[in-house]
Design an enzyme around this catalytic site. Structure first.
Site, mmCIF file in Angstrom:
data_model
loop_
_atom_site.group_PDB
_atom_site.id
_atom_site.type_symbol
_atom_site.label_atom_id
_atom_site.label_comp_id
_atom_site.label_asym_id
_atom_site.label_seq_id
_atom_site.Cartn_x
_atom_site.Cartn_y
_atom_site.Cartn_z
ATOM 1 N N GLY A 173 -38.754 -2.939 -79.812
ATOM 2 C CA GLY A 173 -38.467 -2.280 -78.531
ATOM 3 C C GLY A 173 -36.984 -2.329 -78.242
ATOM 4 O O GLY A 173 -36.340 -3.365 -78.430
ATOM 5 N N ASP A 179 -37.693 -9.568 -73.857
ATOM 6 C CA ASP A 179 -38.669 -10.629 -73.571
ATOM 7 C C ASP A 179 -38.039 -12.018 -73.492
ATOM 8 O O ASP A 179 -38.656 -12.951 -72.981
ATOM 9 C CB ASP A 179 -39.775 -10.636 -74.621
ATOM 10 C CG ASP A 179 -40.662 -9.407 -74.525
ATOM 11 O OD1 ASP A 179 -40.504 -8.651 -73.552
ATOM 12 O OD2 ASP A 179 -41.488 -9.196 -75.420
ATOM 13 N N GLY A 227 -42.914 -8.293 -70.731
ATOM 14 C CA GLY A 227 -42.754 -9.677 -71.138
ATOM 15 C C GLY A 227 -43.865 -10.195 -72.040
ATOM 16 O O GLY A 227 -43.813 -11.336 -72.472
HETATM 17 O O1 F6P Z 1 -39.837 -5.404 -77.236
HETATM 18 C C1 F6P Z 1 -40.593 -6.067 -76.299
HETATM 19 C C2 F6P Z 1 -41.255 -5.122 -75.353
HETATM 20 O O2 F6P Z 1 -40.295 -4.514 -74.525
HETATM 21 C C3 F6P Z 1 -42.374 -5.821 -74.554
HETATM 22 O O3 F6P Z 1 -42.024 -6.518 -73.454
HETATM 23 C C4 F6P Z 1 -43.345 -4.694 -74.300
HETATM 24 O O4 F6P Z 1 -44.644 -5.205 -74.142
HETATM 25 C C5 F6P Z 1 -43.228 -3.942 -75.553
HETATM 26 O O5 F6P Z 1 -41.933 -4.090 -76.035
HETATM 27 C C6 F6P Z 1 -43.538 -2.478 -75.454
HETATM 28 O O6 F6P Z 1 -43.451 -1.956 -76.730
HETATM 29 P P1 F6P Z 1 -43.559 -0.428 -77.108
HETATM 30 O O7 F6P Z 1 -42.353 0.240 -76.539
HETATM 31 O O8 F6P Z 1 -43.573 -0.375 -78.596
HETATM 32 O O9 F6P Z 1 -44.845 0.061 -76.509
#
Ligand code: F6P
Length: 420
Positions: free
Chosen positions: A13, A144, A191
């Site tokens: 992410g 996170d 988080g």
């Molecule tokens: O990278 C961590 C994060 O931002 C988390 O807090 C969140 O749950 C997740 O990524 C969301 O991921 P994606 O964008 O792949 O759905």
């Protein structure tokens, strides 16, 4: 020894400041042309290396690289793509090394979270086994804030600031409506397993009675009865109640309050949607009018309200990764070491990837209030410096200016295609 190329990839992410780390890598590499010839970035992260789809950052002007410092998102594309274990999919690792060999890549910079540090570690091990000289560096990034060893993670400070600011502002809105209308406002934040971001919402309140009145953390098993009793008490005492809830809030048996039902490449459950679940409880059991907000990608991309400390640290870890690589360090990650709370002081050190890979740092007990619904003074002392300072982007016609990269592909040198 002649100069070799570097490969840089963004992983997982993205954050409001991951591009500042990219700028730190590229600008520092440009200062050492005798050791690093070009920085190639993976288009969509590590997938770009596997499919030999790399971006030639040398084609970008100094001004464009500078603009990365105030551009959210991942400028080259990021990926949630897990390389399996060496035993399970050696071909993937061998393909990486094949691409790196073809492009004379001597430096591998991997900008990500826990899973990515594991990948960087494995790549360093395989390169060694295959006798391919490759310097592998991890660069920390995650909103996170759950990487071990480092005091905090670049990306977190800006999300923390966004959440604290939004909690403070929304609380004034609800309070003004509370007598005749909305009584409860719920803000859902990211988080996953660790409550760092939700805890940051607590920075909004200074005096007893200030919002947020309740923080629901993943570290504290959700107790519906106690929660509803507290909401009622707040409305009776203060007229309103502001709740910050982590997407990772879970029942005592470990079930998330809200799970979207999908999983990513790393097997993580896709979360999101806990705010309406909590809001429904409030409505059906207490009858209060509510509003809720899911901060979702807004919190992760809010570069306009980034923390100056975070921007500085994101750049510093990118810069340090290149410096460590040039000093001959490998299989390490720059970490932030706090040397003082007040005045806040920090420096960058290096830590072995093996100490970081696949480990998650939760909010410690001493940061959680006894009743489980708030943060302690120690937590506040830890969090406050991380959101300090503003680093506004330039604005054009009322909107933040962002980098526009050319993202010119590096000419492929292999005839083989690799399907991911
Ligand atoms: O990278 C961590 C994060 O931002 C988390 O807090 C969140 O749950 C997740 O990524 C969301 O991921 P994606 O964008 O792949 O759905």
């Amino acid at each position: 020894m002649s100069a070799r190329n570097a490969f840089y990839a963004q992983s997982g992410g993205v954050t409001a400041v991951i591009n500042a780390s990219a700028a730190g890598v590229i600008e520092t590499a440009r200062k050492h042309p005798k050791q690093i010839a070009n920085v190639y970035a993976g288009r969509n992260g590590i997938i770009g290396a596997l499919t030999e789809d790399m971006i030639d950052t040398n084609r970008e002007s100094a001004a464009s690289i500078e603009a990365l410092k105030y551009t959210p998102g991942g400028a080259f594309g990021s990926a949630r793509y897990k390389l399996k274990s060496l035993e399970e999919n050696r071909a993937e690792y061998e393909r990486l090394i094949e691409v790196f060999k073809a492009h004379d890549i001597g430096y591998f910079f991997y900008n990500g979270g826990n899973d990515s540090m594991d990948t960087a570690h494995k790549v360093s091990q395989l390169a060694k086994k295959m006798k391919f000289p490759l310097t592998c560096l991890g660069i920390p990034k995650t909103v996170d804030n759950d990487l071990p060893v480092t005091d905090n993670c670049p990306g977190f400070g800006s999300v923390a600031k966004y959440v604290a600011v939004s909690t403070q502002e929304a609380a004034l809105d609800v309070l003004s409506m509370a007598k005749t209308s909305t009584k409860v406002f719920i803000l859902e934040v990211m988080g996953r397993h660790a409550g760092w971001i939700a805890a940051a919402g607590g920075l909004a309140g200074r005096e007893p009675g200030d919002a947020p009145h309740i923080i629901l953390l993943p570290e504290v098993p959700f107790d519906e009865k106690a929660f509803l009793a507290r909401v009622r008490q707040c409305v009776e005492d203060y007229d309103y109640c502001v709740v910050v809830v982590s997407e990772g809030a879970a029942y005592p048996d470990g079930r998330f309050l809200a799970e979207a039902g999908t999983r990513d490449a790393f097997g993580h459950a896709q979360l999101g949607g806990v705010a309406p679940v909590v809001a429904n409880m409030v409505r059906s059991k207490l009858g209060y009018k509510y509003h809720y907000a899911i901060a979702d990608y807004l919190q992760r991309s809010a570069r306009h309200i980034a923390s100056a400390t975070d921007v500085k640290q994101a750049y510093a870890v990118g810069k340090a990764a290149v410096q460590f690589a040039l000093e001959g360090k490998t299989a390490v990650m720059p970490v932030i070491k706090r040397t003082s709370d007040a005045p806040y002081r920090w420096r960058i050190e290096s830590a072995a990837l093996s100490r970081i890979a696949n480990k998650e740092k939760m909010l410690p007990k001493r940061y959680i209030a006894k009743d489980g619904f708030g943060i302690t003074e120690a937590c506040r002392r830890y969090l406050e410096p991380l959101i300090r300072g503003e680093d506004y982007p330039p604005y054009i016609k009322g909107l933040p200016k962002t980098a526009k990269l050319k993202n010119v592909p590096v000419k492929p040198r292999l005839n083989t295609k690799f399907v991911v």
